[in-house]
Enzyme design. Structure first.
Site, short mmCIF file in Angstrom:
data_model
loop_
_atom_site.label_atom_id
_atom_site.label_comp_id
_atom_site.label_asym_id
_atom_site.label_seq_id
_atom_site.Cartn_x
_atom_site.Cartn_y
_atom_site.Cartn_z
N GLN A 99 0.85 -1.20 0.00
CA GLN A 99 0.00 0.00 0.00
C GLN A 99 0.88 1.24 0.00
O GLN A 99 0.39 2.36 -0.07
CB GLN A 99 -0.88 0.03 1.25
CG GLN A 99 -1.82 -1.15 1.36
CD GLN A 99 -2.38 -1.27 2.77
OE1 GLN A 99 -3.39 -0.66 3.12
NE2 GLN A 99 -1.73 -2.05 3.61
N ASP A 102 6.06 4.83 -1.42
CA ASP A 102 7.41 5.41 -1.25
C ASP A 102 8.50 4.78 -2.10
O ASP A 102 9.64 5.27 -2.14
CB ASP A 102 7.81 5.38 0.23
CG ASP A 102 7.79 3.97 0.85
OD1 ASP A 102 8.00 2.99 0.11
OD2 ASP A 102 7.58 3.87 2.08
N HIS A 117 -1.48 1.47 -4.29
CA HIS A 117 -1.86 2.88 -4.14
C HIS A 117 -0.98 3.82 -4.95
O HIS A 117 -0.96 5.02 -4.69
CB HIS A 117 -1.84 3.27 -2.64
CG HIS A 117 -2.89 2.57 -1.83
ND1 HIS A 117 -2.92 2.55 -0.47
CD2 HIS A 117 -3.99 1.87 -2.22
CE1 HIS A 117 -3.97 1.85 -0.04
NE2 HIS A 117 -4.63 1.42 -1.09
N CYS A 125 -1.31 13.52 -15.41
CA CYS A 125 -2.13 14.71 -15.61
C CYS A 125 -3.51 14.47 -15.00
O CYS A 125 -4.11 13.42 -15.23
CB CYS A 125 -2.24 15.01 -17.10
SG CYS A 125 -3.40 16.36 -17.42
N CYS A 146 0.30 20.03 -17.37
CA CYS A 146 0.54 19.16 -18.52
C CYS A 146 0.43 19.99 -19.79
O CYS A 146 -0.15 21.09 -19.77
CB CYS A 146 -0.53 18.07 -18.50
SG CYS A 146 -0.62 17.00 -19.93
N GLY A 185 3.02 -4.48 8.94
CA GLY A 185 3.06 -3.02 9.11
C GLY A 185 1.86 -2.29 8.55
O GLY A 185 2.00 -1.17 8.05
N PRO A 212 3.86 -4.09 15.76
CA PRO A 212 4.08 -3.90 17.20
C PRO A 212 2.79 -3.63 17.96
O PRO A 212 2.76 -3.70 19.19
CB PRO A 212 5.02 -2.68 17.28
CG PRO A 212 4.87 -1.98 15.98
CD PRO A 212 4.39 -2.97 14.97
N GLU A 213 1.74 -3.27 17.20
CA GLU A 213 0.46 -2.98 17.86
C GLU A 213 -0.63 -3.94 17.39
O GLU A 213 -0.52 -4.52 16.32
CB GLU A 213 0.04 -1.53 17.57
CG GLU A 213 0.92 -0.52 18.29
CD GLU A 213 0.66 0.91 17.85
OE1 GLU A 213 -0.48 1.24 17.53
OE2 GLU A 213 1.64 1.69 17.82
P1 OAD Z 1 -1.27 2.96 8.92
O1 OAD Z 1 -0.57 4.22 9.34
O2 OAD Z 1 -2.76 2.96 8.98
O3 OAD Z 1 -0.76 1.76 9.81
C1 OAD Z 1 0.61 1.52 10.03
C2 OAD Z 1 0.75 0.27 10.87
O4 OAD Z 1 2.13 -0.01 11.00
C3 OAD Z 1 0.17 0.39 12.29
O5 OAD Z 1 -0.67 -0.71 12.56
C4 OAD Z 1 1.42 0.37 13.17
O6 OAD Z 1 1.20 -0.27 14.41
C5 OAD Z 1 2.38 -0.44 12.32
N1 OAD Z 1 3.81 -0.20 12.58
C6 OAD Z 1 4.42 0.90 13.06
N2 OAD Z 1 5.75 0.74 13.12
C7 OAD Z 1 6.01 -0.52 12.66
C8 OAD Z 1 7.19 -1.30 12.47
N3 OAD Z 1 8.40 -0.81 12.73
N4 OAD Z 1 7.06 -2.55 11.99
C9 OAD Z 1 5.84 -3.06 11.68
N5 OAD Z 1 4.68 -2.38 11.84
C10 OAD Z 1 4.77 -1.12 12.31
O7 OAD Z 1 -0.74 2.61 7.47
P2 OAD Z 1 -1.39 1.68 6.36
O8 OAD Z 1 -2.04 0.50 6.96
O9 OAD Z 1 -0.33 1.46 5.35
O10 OAD Z 1 -3.75 5.14 1.61
O11 OAD Z 1 -2.48 2.65 5.76
C11 OAD Z 1 -3.24 2.21 4.68
C12 OAD Z 1 -3.53 3.35 3.74
O12 OAD Z 1 -4.14 4.41 4.45
C13 OAD Z 1 -2.30 4.01 3.11
O13 OAD Z 1 -1.83 3.30 1.99
C14 OAD Z 1 -2.84 5.33 2.72
C15 OAD Z 1 -3.53 5.67 3.99
O14 OAD Z 1 -4.47 6.63 3.95
C16 OAD Z 1 -3.95 6.12 0.70
O15 OAD Z 1 -3.36 7.18 0.75
C17 OAD Z 1 -4.93 5.76 -0.36
#
Ligand code: OAD
Length: 244
Positions: A99, A102, A117, A125, A146, A185, A212-213
């Protein structure tokens, strides 16, 4: 730390599907979206990552993405990313779905990455949809456009937009086929990505979460490895006898 079942599954012939989220890049210094250490507390991601926000205030949205791009330019992949790149070489059938926008998985050496994503380093554009190489946004200067006159936007999926269809279809079918699914993550709340681990498990995969959570997935997962992916993944490789 790892169950016998998981170690048994770490065989080259096991079909593996992985879903990563912002947490996998946290140890590189990229803030997550949600949770205690999420940087974007000032704005909820839903507020900036959508078409209306862009049309109402393109400067603000482009500045947010530009800030994140510059952050990414100045950091490096971490052992979690490198471990996943190694796993791609080890398993005959390995699918990495992310997702994250980066590009750090590719920088760590992953050859095939399904970016659900999009990618923050690419543009398109807003009007004609043409793919455009990276164009940086400089505050105070005219908005980048564009040749058709449309505004240039980052090539990412915003809330309310469709995910790239082929990428999603392939990810879903790989989830169905998987023997082992790793959810790493991610808070596993943004759909359709969050549906992939459940689809995999329903179709017989052993579901492992690394975080971790606690998340909504923690209750459902067959195994929860509580901790940072940059620490747990290298240990998993070591326990399997794979040199990083
Ligand atoms: P979140 O920010 O919702 O969740 C990040 C997760 O990573 C949390 O559950 C943390 O506990 C966990 N975490 C933190 N540090 C960690 C580590 N060192 N190792 C493993 N886990 C760790 O991010 P996403 O689930 O990626 O979408 O969010 C999903 C989507 O929501 C993103 O792609 C983005 C966002 O809005 C769009 O922009 C469309």
């Amino acid at each position: 730390m790892f169950s016998k079942k998981l170690i048994q599954l770490m065989q080259p012939e096991t079909r593996v599907c992985v879903l990563t989220g912002a947490g996998v890049s946290a140890e590189s210094g990229v803030p997550t979206f949600r949770g205690a250490h999420g940087l974007w507390q000032k704005f909820r991601p839903e507020e900036l990552a959508n078409v209306d926000a862009f049309l109402n205030n393109p400067e603000l949205v482009l500045a947010w993405y530009q800030y994140r791009r510059e952050l990414i330019d100045n950091i490096e992949p971490n052992p979690g990313h490198y471990s996943l790149a190694k796993m791609e070489q080890y398993f005959a059938d390995f699918t990495l779905v992310t997702q994250n926008v980066d590009g750090l998985h590719r920088r760590a050496g992953s050859q095939k990455v399904y970016e659900l994503h999009g990618n923050i380093l690419h543009n398109k554009c807003f009007q004609c949809g043409k793919a455009i190489q990276r164009v940086d946004f400089v505050e105070g200067e005219e908005l980048p456009r564009c040749e058709c006159g449309g505004l240039i936007r980052p090539d990412v999926v915003w809330f309310g937009e469709m995910l790239p269809e082929k990428t999603l279809t392939t990810a879903a079918s790989k989830a169905v086929e998987a023997d082992l699914f790793l959810s790493i993550g991610t808070s596993a709340i943004v759909y359709p990505a969050a549906g992939l681990p459940l689809t995999a498990q329903r179709n017989g995969a052993y579901l492992v979460e690394i975080n971790p959570e606690q998340t909504d997935l923690s209750r459902t997962a067959n195994e929860v490895l509580s901790g940072q992916s940059g620490e747990i993944l290298p240990k998993l490789l070591e326990a399997t006898g794979i040199a990083l």
